[in-house]
Design a protein around this motif. Sequence first.
Motif, PDB file in Angstrom:
ATOM      1  N   VAL A  10       4.824  -3.672   4.847  1.00 37.13           N
ATOM      2  CA  VAL A  10       3.722  -4.590   5.183  1.00 37.13           C
ATOM      3  C   VAL A  10       3.759  -5.812   4.266  1.00 37.13           C
ATOM      4  N   ALA A  11       4.117  -5.611   3.008  1.00 43.93           N
ATOM      5  CA  ALA A  11       4.247  -6.740   2.078  1.00 43.93           C
ATOM      6  C   ALA A  11       5.345  -7.688   2.552  1.00 43.93           C
ATOM      7  N   PHE A  34      -0.231  -5.909  -1.546  1.00 43.91           N
ATOM      8  CA  PHE A  34       0.207  -4.752  -0.766  1.00 43.91           C
ATOM      9  C   PHE A  34       1.114  -3.840  -1.579  1.00 43.91           C
ATOM     10  N   VAL A  35       2.030  -4.427  -2.338  1.00 43.51           N
ATOM     11  CA  VAL A  35       2.909  -3.611  -3.188  1.00 43.51           C
ATOM     12  C   VAL A  35       2.082  -2.879  -4.238  1.00 43.51           C
ATOM     13  N   PHE A  57       3.737   0.386   2.511  1.00 45.82           N
ATOM     14  CA  PHE A  57       3.108  -0.775   1.874  1.00 45.82           C
ATOM     15  C   PHE A  57       4.133  -1.867   1.571  1.00 45.82           C
ATOM     16  N   PRO A  66       4.112   6.451   1.888  1.00 47.35           N
ATOM     17  CA  PRO A  66       3.117   5.373   1.765  1.00 47.35           C
ATOM     18  C   PRO A  66       3.644   4.171   0.984  1.00 47.35           C
ATOM     19  N   CYS A 123      -1.027  -1.940  -4.029  1.00 51.33           N
ATOM     20  CA  CYS A 123      -1.748  -0.849  -3.353  1.00 51.33           C
ATOM     21  C   CYS A 123      -0.818   0.323  -3.090  1.00 51.33           C
ATOM     22  N   GLY A 124       0.407   0.037  -2.699  1.00 53.53           N
ATOM     23  CA  GLY A 124       1.381   1.102  -2.484  1.00 53.53           C
ATOM     24  C   GLY A 124       1.654   1.883  -3.748  1.00 53.53           C
TER      25      GLY A 124
END
Length: 145
Positions: A41-42, A11-12, A38, A34, A14-15
């Motif tokens: 969410v991580a 997730f990180v 992310f 964003p 992707c961010g």
Amino acid sequence: MVRVWILPAAFVACGVLVAAPLLLHGSPGAAVPPLVAFVLVAWLNSPLLFPRSVGSAEARRRSATDGRPVVYWRPGCTYCMRLRIRLGRRAGRLHWVNIWRDPDGAAVVRAANGGDETVPTVVVAGRPHVNPDPGWVRAHLSPSE
């Protein structure tokens, strides 16, 4: 140990992949939301959200002493996160066992669920309950806690 951090790290990453082009094009203000989303969410998918896990044998021993439920969970499990968040501060009163770190805990969950590693599995007074309602779990904590 590494397996529990794969999803949060993804997730990180992707961010960073979403924010980097925005930064390179001179839009730092557009890159921050964003990236923060992310990272949040991580964090929600990391072991950091949960109270410190103990081994299955230790959790059962403590539960026999103090009568508190044992929660078998794993990182990235949406239902485990739901239980943890809805319990709030009371979550620290339960004994948490990360089945990805504890093979004995995974074996307990498989035995309770016909061979499946379905979590959260909450053991109260020696009886397993699969994905119970958080209100039900709160009700099984002693009132003095």
